[in-house]
Design a protein around this motif. Structure first.
Motif, PDB file in Angstrom:
ATOM      1  N   HIS A   1       6.431   2.786   1.695  1.00 36.56           N
ATOM      2  CA  HIS A   1       7.389   3.557   2.496  1.00 36.56           C
ATOM      3  C   HIS A   1       7.551   3.030   3.915  1.00 36.56           C
ATOM      4  O   HIS A   1       7.799   3.800   4.839  1.00 36.56           O
ATOM      5  N   GLY A   2       7.336   1.723   4.097  1.00 35.86           N
ATOM      6  CA  GLY A   2       7.609   1.128   5.401  1.00 35.86           C
ATOM      7  C   GLY A   2       6.725   1.632   6.525  1.00 35.86           C
ATOM      8  O   GLY A   2       7.183   1.775   7.654  1.00 35.86           O
ATOM      9  N   ILE A   3       5.464   1.927   6.226  1.00 39.71           N
ATOM     10  CA  ILE A   3       4.573   2.455   7.256  1.00 39.71           C
ATOM     11  C   ILE A   3       3.331   1.579   7.441  1.00 39.71           C
ATOM     12  O   ILE A   3       2.846   1.386   8.544  1.00 39.71           O
TER      13      ILE A   3
ATOM     14  N   ALA B   1       0.828  -1.188   0.000  1.00 38.25           N
ATOM     15  CA  ALA B   1       0.000   0.000   0.000  1.00 38.25           C
ATOM     16  C   ALA B   1       0.870   1.248   0.000  1.00 38.25           C
ATOM     17  O   ALA B   1       0.878   2.010  -0.955  1.00 38.25           O
ATOM     18  N   CYS B   2       1.663   1.433   1.063  1.00 33.62           N
ATOM     19  CA  CYS B   2       2.337   2.724   1.212  1.00 33.62           C
ATOM     20  C   CYS B   2       3.651   2.833   0.447  1.00 33.62           C
ATOM     21  O   CYS B   2       4.045   3.919   0.053  1.00 33.62           O
TER      22      CYS B   2
ATOM     23  N   CYS C   1       9.331  -3.216   0.640  1.00 36.31           N
ATOM     24  CA  CYS C   1       9.554  -1.818   0.259  1.00 36.31           C
ATOM     25  C   CYS C   1      10.730  -1.195   0.988  1.00 36.31           C
ATOM     26  O   CYS C   1      11.153  -0.098   0.650  1.00 36.31           O
TER      27      CYS C   1
ATOM     28  N   CYS D   1       3.637  -5.295   3.209  1.00 36.19           N
ATOM     29  CA  CYS D   1       4.495  -6.020   2.277  1.00 36.19           C
ATOM     30  C   CYS D   1       5.500  -6.947   2.972  1.00 36.19           C
ATOM     31  O   CYS D   1       6.555  -7.218   2.417  1.00 36.19           O
TER      32      CYS D   1
HETATM   33  S1  FES Z   1       4.117  -1.259   1.326  1.00 38.03           S
HETATM   34 FE1  FES Z   1       3.631  -0.359   3.252  1.00 38.03          FE
HETATM   35  S2  FES Z   1       5.167  -1.233   4.484  1.00 38.03           S
HETATM   36 FE2  FES Z   1       5.794  -1.910   2.552  1.00 38.03          FE
END
Ligand code: FES
Lengths: 129, 237
Positions: free
Chosen positions: B59-61, B56-57, B77, B65
Motif C-alpha cells: 500500500h505504498g507505505i 511488505a505492505c 504496488c 517494492c
Molecule cells: S510493498 Fe510497501 S511500498 Fe510497495
C-alpha cells in the motif's frame, strides 16, 4: 552479488536530464572552441602576414557554418546557465524548472534566429564566391 | 482484462554467476485494477516460484517494492498496469545498487549514507520541564514535503550523479538532512554541515531532477538540496 547488471531498457529521458546533458556537451564544445580561439589569436605574434594567413583559413565557408553552431552553443549554455542560477537562488524556481527552461529556450531560439539567419546568408555568399 | 508481456530482469547468484543477468518473459492475463505488485505476486504464486522481489505492505507505505518500471523508478504496488500505457512492460532492479537476486538489490550503501547525515533531532538545550518542545504551525509547515519519505531508494537510484559517483550522498539522504536542518527545534547544523558541505554532498548535485520525477510520494529532493546549499552558503558568509 552482481556488481553491474545488464540494462534491459535505458532510463527514461526527462526534461531535466536533457537540459543537463546538452549543458555538458555545449560546455565541452565551448572549451574546444576556446583552445582553437587562443591558437588562432596567438598567430598575431607572427606579424600581419602570419595572422592574415590563419584568418584566411577560419573565414572559409566551413568555418562560417561552424560559427553558427558556436552561436547556438553559446546561447544554449548561457541561457541554461541562467536557468540554473534562477533555480538555485529564487524561491519557487526549483518547482518551476520546466517552465523556466521553456522560457529561457524561447529567448535563446529568438536570439539564435536573429544572429543565425544573417550568418547563414553570409555563408551562402561566401559559398557562391 | 487483457494480456500483457512482462520482461523481467533475472539473476540467480547460484546459476547465473559470471553473467550480467538475463531477461525472462512472462505473459500474464492482467485483471482490472491490478498493480505491478499484483502481477509479480501472480507470477510467483502461479507461474514461477523462483521470481524474487521485496514487498511488505502493498500500500505504498513501507518502501520495499521500489524498482525500475519501463525505464523509470517507482513503487510496484502503486503502479497500475493500465496507467503504464504499454502492452510490453519491462521490470528491472533499482540501478546504481548491486543485485542480490532478481529484483532485490543491496540497499546497504544507501542506508550508510542516510546514517552519515545524522537523520535525527539533535539538541543541546534541555526541553522545558513542563511540556514537550513546541513548534509553531509556521515552522512545522517548513517540513512539509520533507518528512513523508519512505526510504524506498527510487530517487537515489534514478540519479545519474549517483550512478557516476558512488560516494555521493544522494537525494534521499540529503532530503533527510534538510528535514532535520530546517526543523526549528534542531541544533545539530554544525555537526551535519560537516558531512553535507562536501564535494560528495550538496555540491555534487547537477540539478538533473531525475529524483523529483522518480519519487512515488511526489517529494522534491532537489528543492531540499538547494535549500541546504543556501544554508551552507549563508553559514560561510
Ligand atoms: S510493498 Fe510497501 S511500498 Fe510497495
Amino acid at each position: 552479488m552482481l556488481e553491474k547488471p545488464s540494462v534491459i531498457r535505458h532510463y527514461r529521458w526527462h526534461v531535466g536530464t536533457i537540459a543537463w546533458l546538452l549543458h555538458r556537451i555545449t560546455g565541452l564544445l565551448l572549451i574546444f572552441y576556446l583552445v582553437l580561439h587562443i591558437w588562432v589569436i596567438h598567430h598575431i605574434s607572427q606579424g600581419p602576414a602570419g595572422f592574415n594567413k590563419v584568418m584566411g583559413v577560419v573565414q572559409t565557408p566551413i568555418f562560417l557554418l561552424l560559427e553558427i553552431g558556436l552561436l547556438g552553443c553559446v546561447l544554449y549554455h548561457a541561457f541554461n546557465g541562467l536557468r540554473i542560477i534562477v533555480i538555485e537562488f529564487s524561491k519557487e524556481g526549483v518547482e518551476a524548472h520546466k517552465q523556466i527552461y521553456a522560457a529561457m529556450m524561447a529567448v535563446a531560439i529568438i536570439l539564435f534566429l536573429i544572429g543565425g539567419v544573417p550568418m547563414f546568408i553570409h555563408f551562402l555568399h561566401a559559398l557562391a564566391g | 482484462m487483457a494480456e500483457y508481456l512482462f520482461r523481467i530482469f533475472r539473476y540467480d547468484p547460484e546459476k547465473d554467476e559470471g553473467t550480467k543477468g538475463r531477461v525472462q518473459e512472462y505473459k500474464v492475463d492482467v485483471q482490472e485494477g491490478w498493480t505491478l505488485l499484483d502481477v509479480l505476486v501472480h507470477i510467483k504464486w502461479f507461474m514461477d516460484g523462483t521470481l524474487t522481489f521485496r514487498r511488505a505492505c502493498s500500500h505504498g507505505i513501507c518502501g520495499s517494492c521500489g524498482m525500475t518500471i519501463n525505464g523509470k523508478n517507482g513503487l510496484a504496488c502503486e503502479t497500475q498496469i493500465k496507467d503504464l500505457g504499454t502492452q510490453v512492460i519491462t521490470v528491472e532492479p533499482l540501478r546504481g545498487f548491486r543485485v542480490i537476486k532478481d529484483l532485490v538489490v543491496d540497499m546497504e550503501p544507501f542506508y550508510d549514507k542516510l546514517y552519515a547525515v545524522k537523520p535525527y533531532l539533535i539538541t543541546y538545550t534541555p526541553p522545558p520541564s513542563d511540556r514537550e518542545r513546541l513548534q509553531s504551525p509556521e515552522d512545522r509547515k517548513l517540513l512539509d514535503g520533507k518528512y513523508e519519505c519512505l526510504l524506498c531508494g527510487c530517487c537515489t537510484s534514478s540519479c545519474p550523479t549517483y550512478w557516476a559517483d558512488k560516494d555521493f550522498l544522494g537525494p534521499c539522504a540529503l532530503l533527510k538532512a534538510a528535514k532535520f536542518s530546517l526543523d526549528s527545534r534542531d541544533e545539530g547544523w554544525a555537526e551535519r554541515v560537516n558531512v553535507i558541505d562536501d564535494k560528495h554532498g550538496i555540491w555534487r548535485c547537477h540539478t538533473i531532477f531525475n529524483c523529483v520525477e522518480a519519487c512515488p510520494k511526489d517529494l522534491n529532493p532537489t528543492k531540499a538540496i538547494v535549500e541546504l546549499r543556501r544554508m551552507a552558503l549563508r553559514g560561510r558568509l
